[in-house]
Design a protein around this motif. Structure first.
Motif, PDB file in Angstrom:
ATOM      1  N   ALA A 141       8.062   3.160   5.750  1.00  0.00           N
ATOM      2  CA  ALA A 141       9.351   2.481   5.861  1.00  0.00           C
ATOM      3  C   ALA A 141      10.524   3.464   5.800  1.00  0.00           C
ATOM      4  O   ALA A 141      11.410   3.409   6.656  1.00  0.00           O
ATOM      5  CB  ALA A 141       9.475   1.418   4.791  1.00  0.00           C
ATOM      6  N   PRO A 142      10.595   4.398   4.839  1.00  0.00           N
ATOM      7  CA  PRO A 142      11.714   5.346   4.835  1.00  0.00           C
ATOM      8  C   PRO A 142      11.713   6.260   6.058  1.00  0.00           C
ATOM      9  O   PRO A 142      12.764   6.629   6.580  1.00  0.00           O
ATOM     10  CB  PRO A 142      11.509   6.150   3.559  1.00  0.00           C
ATOM     11  N   ARG A 143      10.514   6.594   6.555  1.00  0.00           N
ATOM     12  CA  ARG A 143      10.449   7.446   7.750  1.00  0.00           C
ATOM     13  C   ARG A 143      10.975   6.713   8.970  1.00  0.00           C
ATOM     14  O   ARG A 143      11.674   7.292   9.800  1.00  0.00           O
ATOM     15  CB  ARG A 143       9.000   7.887   7.994  1.00  0.00           C
ATOM     16  N   LEU A 144      10.640   5.433   9.093  1.00  0.00           N
ATOM     17  CA  LEU A 144      11.150   4.644  10.213  1.00  0.00           C
ATOM     18  C   LEU A 144      12.667   4.520  10.144  1.00  0.00           C
ATOM     19  O   LEU A 144      13.362   4.628  11.152  1.00  0.00           O
ATOM     20  CB  LEU A 144      10.500   3.261  10.234  1.00  0.00           C
ATOM     21  N   ALA A 145      13.183   4.284   8.958  1.00  0.00           N
ATOM     22  CA  ALA A 145      14.628   4.172   8.786  1.00  0.00           C
ATOM     23  C   ALA A 145      15.307   5.499   9.121  1.00  0.00           C
ATOM     24  O   ALA A 145      16.338   5.538   9.806  1.00  0.00           O
ATOM     25  CB  ALA A 145      14.956   3.747   7.367  1.00  0.00           C
ATOM     26  N   ALA A 146      14.756   6.606   8.664  1.00  0.00           N
ATOM     27  CA  ALA A 146      15.321   7.925   8.948  1.00  0.00           C
ATOM     28  C   ALA A 146      15.274   8.222  10.443  1.00  0.00           C
ATOM     29  O   ALA A 146      16.220   8.771  11.025  1.00  0.00           O
ATOM     30  CB  ALA A 146      14.575   8.997   8.169  1.00  0.00           C
ATOM     31  N   THR A 147      14.178   7.841  11.096  1.00  0.00           N
ATOM     32  CA  THR A 147      14.046   8.048  12.534  1.00  0.00           C
ATOM     33  C   THR A 147      15.088   7.232  13.296  1.00  0.00           C
ATOM     34  O   THR A 147      15.707   7.714  14.253  1.00  0.00           O
ATOM     35  CB  THR A 147      12.632   7.680  13.010  1.00  0.00           C
ATOM     36  N   ALA A 148      15.316   5.990  12.868  1.00  0.00           N
ATOM     37  CA  ALA A 148      16.305   5.129  13.519  1.00  0.00           C
ATOM     38  C   ALA A 148      17.712   5.704  13.358  1.00  0.00           C
ATOM     39  O   ALA A 148      18.496   5.741  14.304  1.00  0.00           O
ATOM     40  CB  ALA A 148      16.227   3.722  12.955  1.00  0.00           C
ATOM     41  N   VAL A 149      18.055   6.166  12.161  1.00  0.00           N
ATOM     42  CA  VAL A 149      19.368   6.766  11.911  1.00  0.00           C
ATOM     43  C   VAL A 149      19.537   8.038  12.725  1.00  0.00           C
ATOM     44  O   VAL A 149      20.581   8.264  13.350  1.00  0.00           O
ATOM     45  CB  VAL A 149      19.569   7.036  10.401  1.00  0.00           C
ATOM     46  N   LEU A 150      18.526   8.879  12.756  1.00  0.00           N
ATOM     47  CA  LEU A 150      18.581  10.115  13.538  1.00  0.00           C
ATOM     48  C   LEU A 150      18.731   9.811  15.024  1.00  0.00           C
ATOM     49  O   LEU A 150      19.534  10.444  15.724  1.00  0.00           O
ATOM     50  CB  LEU A 150      17.332  10.963  13.295  1.00  0.00           C
ATOM     51  N   SER A 172       0.850  -1.189   0.000  1.00  0.00           N
ATOM     52  CA  SER A 172       0.000   0.000   0.000  1.00  0.00           C
ATOM     53  C   SER A 172       0.878   1.229   0.000  1.00  0.00           C
ATOM     54  O   SER A 172       2.046   1.203   0.346  1.00  0.00           O
ATOM     55  CB  SER A 172      -0.920  -0.013   1.217  1.00  0.00           C
ATOM     56  N   ARG A 173       0.277   2.284  -0.415  1.00  0.00           N
ATOM     57  CA  ARG A 173       0.987   3.546  -0.480  1.00  0.00           C
ATOM     58  C   ARG A 173       1.418   4.006   0.907  1.00  0.00           C
ATOM     59  O   ARG A 173       2.492   4.589   1.085  1.00  0.00           O
ATOM     60  CB  ARG A 173       0.031   4.562  -1.087  1.00  0.00           C
ATOM     61  N   LEU A 174       0.619   3.710   1.920  1.00  0.00           N
ATOM     62  CA  LEU A 174       0.934   4.078   3.288  1.00  0.00           C
ATOM     63  C   LEU A 174       2.159   3.319   3.776  1.00  0.00           C
ATOM     64  O   LEU A 174       3.058   3.885   4.387  1.00  0.00           O
ATOM     65  CB  LEU A 174      -0.273   3.796   4.192  1.00  0.00           C
ATOM     66  N   ALA A 175       2.229   2.020   3.506  1.00  0.00           N
ATOM     67  CA  ALA A 175       3.362   1.201   3.922  1.00  0.00           C
ATOM     68  C   ALA A 175       4.637   1.662   3.236  1.00  0.00           C
ATOM     69  O   ALA A 175       5.712   1.661   3.817  1.00  0.00           O
ATOM     70  CB  ALA A 175       3.092  -0.260   3.629  1.00  0.00           C
ATOM     71  N   ALA A 176       4.554   2.057   1.985  1.00  0.00           N
ATOM     72  CA  ALA A 176       5.718   2.505   1.242  1.00  0.00           C
ATOM     73  C   ALA A 176       6.267   3.811   1.792  1.00  0.00           C
ATOM     74  O   ALA A 176       7.467   4.056   1.762  1.00  0.00           O
ATOM     75  CB  ALA A 176       5.361   2.656  -0.227  1.00  0.00           C
TER      76      ALA A 176
END
Length: 182
Positions: free
Chosen positions: A10-19, A3-7
């Protein structure tokens, strides 16, 4: 199919983890780069520790307590013989050579247990330093800049050669004159 929401999550979660990792490392990374202050050895008083004497005698908290003119001083220090054999510490300052015998495995305290070493012709006023060479054993010793103190602090007054004479207190008329000139 994603889904568009899942897509977009995922990048936001990765960016949050890196930050989050960057913030955590930035906040705690200093501990990895600096020395612990509690591991730094230093003399706990006004004197200096001598790095090496070339032999078994260690010199701790060395200082010279001098008269007001800096002509005569008393070398005050703790001397520790780390060997089982008796050893002699040789002290050279301004062309004068002094020696102290330190029994094997013993500690002596110049200025407390034993008389301090008197240095005639010191030529170093209180507040300055004087270069003193320390050697024990057969190896070469080392020179150190040793602080020169006076009897301003009460616990050094008995160590001043010839006794401590405090600076004269201003008379009442001198005090009044200084206050009126301001």
């Amino acid at each position: 199919m994603k889904s568009r929401l899942a897509a977009s999550v995922a990048p936001r979660l990765a960016a949050t983890a890196v930050l989050g990792a960057a913030v955590a490392f930035g906040a705690t990374g200093c501990a990895f780069l600096t020395h612990q202050a509690t591991t730094i050895q230093y003399p706990a008083s006004d004197g200096v520790n001598i790095e090496t004497t070339g032999g078994p005698v260690e010199v701790r908290n060395a200082m010279v307590v001098a008269d007001a003119e800096g002509e005569v001083g008393n070398l005050v220090a703790a001397l520790v013989n780390t060997s089982e054999d008796d050893a002699t510490l040789t002290v050279e300052v301004n062309g004068e050579t002094l020696t102290v015998d330190v029994p094997g495995g013993e500690r002596i305290s110049l200025g407390a247990d034993e008389d301090p070493l008197e240095i005639d012709g010191l030529d170093a006023v209180p507040g300055s330093t004087v270069e003193i060479y320390f050697a024990s054993g057969g190896d070469a010793g080392s020179a150190a800049e040793v602080p020169v103190l006076d009897g301003t602090l009460p616990y050094y007054r008995d160590l001043v050669p010839g006794g401590f004479t405090p600076a004269p207190e201003p008379t009442e008329s001198e005090s009044d004159h200084e206050e009126s000139s301001h």
